[in-house]
Design a protein around this motif. Structure first.
Motif, PDB file in Angstrom:
ATOM      1  N   UNK A   1      44.744  23.091 115.886  1.00 58.66           N
ATOM      2  CA  UNK A   1      45.416  24.251 115.271  1.00 58.66           C
ATOM      3  C   UNK A   1      44.880  24.566 113.880  1.00 58.66           C
ATOM      4  N   UNK A   2      44.611  23.542 113.093  1.00 62.17           N
ATOM      5  CA  UNK A   2      44.101  23.775 111.738  1.00 62.17           C
ATOM      6  C   UNK A   2      42.713  24.425 111.793  1.00 62.17           C
ATOM      7  N   UNK A   3      41.878  23.994 112.714  1.00 63.28           N
ATOM      8  CA  UNK A   3      40.534  24.572 112.833  1.00 63.28           C
ATOM      9  C   UNK A   3      40.627  25.999 113.361  1.00 63.28           C
ATOM     10  N   UNK A   4      41.503  26.228 114.321  1.00 65.34           N
ATOM     11  CA  UNK A   4      41.689  27.599 114.827  1.00 65.34           C
ATOM     12  C   UNK A   4      42.174  28.524 113.714  1.00 65.34           C
ATOM     13  N   UNK A   5      43.120  28.043 112.911  1.00 65.10           N
ATOM     14  CA  UNK A   5      43.640  28.851 111.804  1.00 65.10           C
ATOM     15  C   UNK A   5      42.551  29.086 110.760  1.00 65.10           C
ATOM     16  N   UNK A   6      41.766  28.066 110.482  1.00 65.03           N
ATOM     17  CA  UNK A   6      40.679  28.186 109.521  1.00 65.03           C
ATOM     18  C   UNK A   6      39.664  29.231 109.976  1.00 65.03           C
ATOM     19  N   UNK A   7      39.328  29.221 111.243  1.00 69.02           N
ATOM     20  CA  UNK A   7      38.329  30.144 111.774  1.00 69.02           C
ATOM     21  C   UNK A   7      38.821  31.586 111.800  1.00 69.02           C
ATOM     22  N   UNK A   8      40.135  31.800 111.780  1.00 66.58           N
ATOM     23  CA  UNK A   8      40.688  33.159 111.783  1.00 66.58           C
ATOM     24  C   UNK A   8      40.698  33.796 110.395  1.00 66.58           C
ATOM     25  N   UNK A   9      40.498  32.986 109.373  1.00 64.68           N
ATOM     26  CA  UNK A   9      40.465  33.506 108.005  1.00 64.68           C
ATOM     27  C   UNK A   9      39.153  34.249 107.773  1.00 64.68           C
ATOM     28  N   UNK A  10      39.105  35.118 106.757  1.00 68.28           N
ATOM     29  CA  UNK A  10      37.827  35.756 106.413  1.00 68.28           C
ATOM     30  C   UNK A  10      36.766  34.675 106.173  1.00 68.28           C
ATOM     31  N   UNK A  11      35.596  34.863 106.715  1.00 70.28           N
ATOM     32  CA  UNK A  11      34.499  33.891 106.635  1.00 70.28           C
ATOM     33  C   UNK A  11      34.871  32.555 107.288  1.00 70.28           C
ATOM     34  N   UNK A  12      35.669  32.627 108.331  1.00 74.90           N
ATOM     35  CA  UNK A  12      36.179  31.421 108.985  1.00 74.90           C
ATOM     36  C   UNK A  12      35.114  30.448 109.454  1.00 74.90           C
ATOM     37  N   UNK A  13      34.006  30.965 109.955  1.00 74.83           N
ATOM     38  CA  UNK A  13      32.947  30.063 110.404  1.00 74.83           C
ATOM     39  C   UNK A  13      32.340  29.317 109.221  1.00 74.83           C
ATOM     40  N   UNK A  14      32.172  30.001 108.102  1.00 75.97           N
ATOM     41  CA  UNK A  14      31.657  29.348 106.889  1.00 75.97           C
ATOM     42  C   UNK A  14      32.653  28.313 106.376  1.00 75.97           C
ATOM     43  N   UNK A  15      33.938  28.617 106.463  1.00 73.50           N
ATOM     44  CA  UNK A  15      34.971  27.673 106.030  1.00 73.50           C
ATOM     45  C   UNK A  15      34.938  26.416 106.889  1.00 73.50           C
ATOM     46  N   UNK A  16      34.696  26.585 108.182  1.00 75.54           N
ATOM     47  CA  UNK A  16      34.616  25.446 109.099  1.00 75.54           C
ATOM     48  C   UNK A  16      33.408  24.584 108.761  1.00 75.54           C
ATOM     49  N   UNK A  17      32.290  25.204 108.427  1.00 77.78           N
ATOM     50  CA  UNK A  17      31.106  24.449 108.028  1.00 77.78           C
ATOM     51  C   UNK A  17      31.375  23.683 106.736  1.00 77.78           C
ATOM     52  N   UNK A  18      32.071  24.305 105.795  1.00 74.46           N
ATOM     53  CA  UNK A  18      32.440  23.616 104.552  1.00 74.46           C
ATOM     54  C   UNK A  18      33.292  22.396 104.870  1.00 74.46           C
ATOM     55  N   UNK A  19      34.241  22.535 105.777  1.00 75.28           N
ATOM     56  CA  UNK A  19      35.095  21.408 106.160  1.00 75.28           C
ATOM     57  C   UNK A  19      34.256  20.275 106.761  1.00 75.28           C
ATOM     58  N   UNK A  20      33.327  20.606 107.637  1.00 72.65           N
ATOM     59  CA  UNK A  20      32.468  19.584 108.231  1.00 72.65           C
ATOM     60  C   UNK A  20      31.598  18.911 107.163  1.00 72.65           C
ATOM     61  N   UNK A  21      31.098  19.688 106.219  1.00 68.89           N
ATOM     62  CA  UNK A  21      30.306  19.118 105.120  1.00 68.89           C
ATOM     63  C   UNK A  21      31.170  18.198 104.251  1.00 68.89           C
ATOM     64  N   UNK A  22      32.424  18.581 104.049  1.00 63.60           N
ATOM     65  CA  UNK A  22      33.337  17.725 103.281  1.00 63.60           C
ATOM     66  C   UNK A  22      33.542  16.400 104.002  1.00 63.60           C
ATOM     67  N   UNK A  23      33.679  16.455 105.318  1.00 61.13           N
ATOM     68  CA  UNK A  23      33.830  15.218 106.087  1.00 61.13           C
ATOM     69  C   UNK A  23      32.596  14.335 105.930  1.00 61.13           C
ATOM     70  N   UNK A  24      31.414  14.942 106.052  1.00 53.26           N
ATOM     71  CA  UNK A  24      30.177  14.169 105.894  1.00 53.26           C
ATOM     72  C   UNK A  24      30.067  13.573 104.495  1.00 53.26           C
ATOM     73  N   UNK A  25      30.427  14.355 103.495  1.00 51.01           N
ATOM     74  CA  UNK A  25      30.356  13.896 102.108  1.00 51.01           C
ATOM     75  C   UNK A  25      31.291  12.713 101.850  1.00 51.01           C
TER      76      UNK A  25
END
Length: 103
Positions: free
Chosen positions: A18-42
């Motif tokens: 649900x959090x990822x679905x909500x994130x992707x619905x926001x403006x620039x959602x795909x970029x926000x999802x990539x930021x989240x994945x980068x945060x996880x890697x970091x």
């Protein structure tokens, strides 16, 4: 120097969360999802903790620099992820990736 490798495991239903679905619905959602994945890697080496080192005025600006991402996108991602309960911002501006504890 020997390279160390860390594994980031994503749940099979990562994009159905649900959090990822909500994130992707926001403006620039795909970029926000990539930021989240980068945060996880970091945060892999530090058990989900991203420390603010006081190099820049705030932790979000510092995080954007560390990930080579647009600061406005990172700021929106951190705000949304905090609101969704996926990231915690501690008093010292440390970011804690809650989901990393389950991976």
């Amino acid at each position: 120097m020997e390279k160390r490798y860390y594994w980031l495991k994503l749940k099979e239903d990562f994009f159905n969360d649900r959090a990822i679905k909500a994130l992707r619905r926001l403006p620039q959602g795909d970029s926000l999802t990539i930021v989240y994945l980068k945060m996880q890697l970091l945060s892999l080496k530090t058990a989900g903790v991203i420390r603010y080192e006081h190099i820049l005025p705030d932790s979000t600006a510092e995080l954007a620099m560390a990930m080579d991402e647009d600061e406005a996108v990172v700021r929106l991602a951190v705000e949304a992820l905090t609101r969704f309960g996926v990231v915690e911002r501690w008093d010292d501006e440390t970011l804690f990736m809650v989901a990393m504890q389950q991976l």
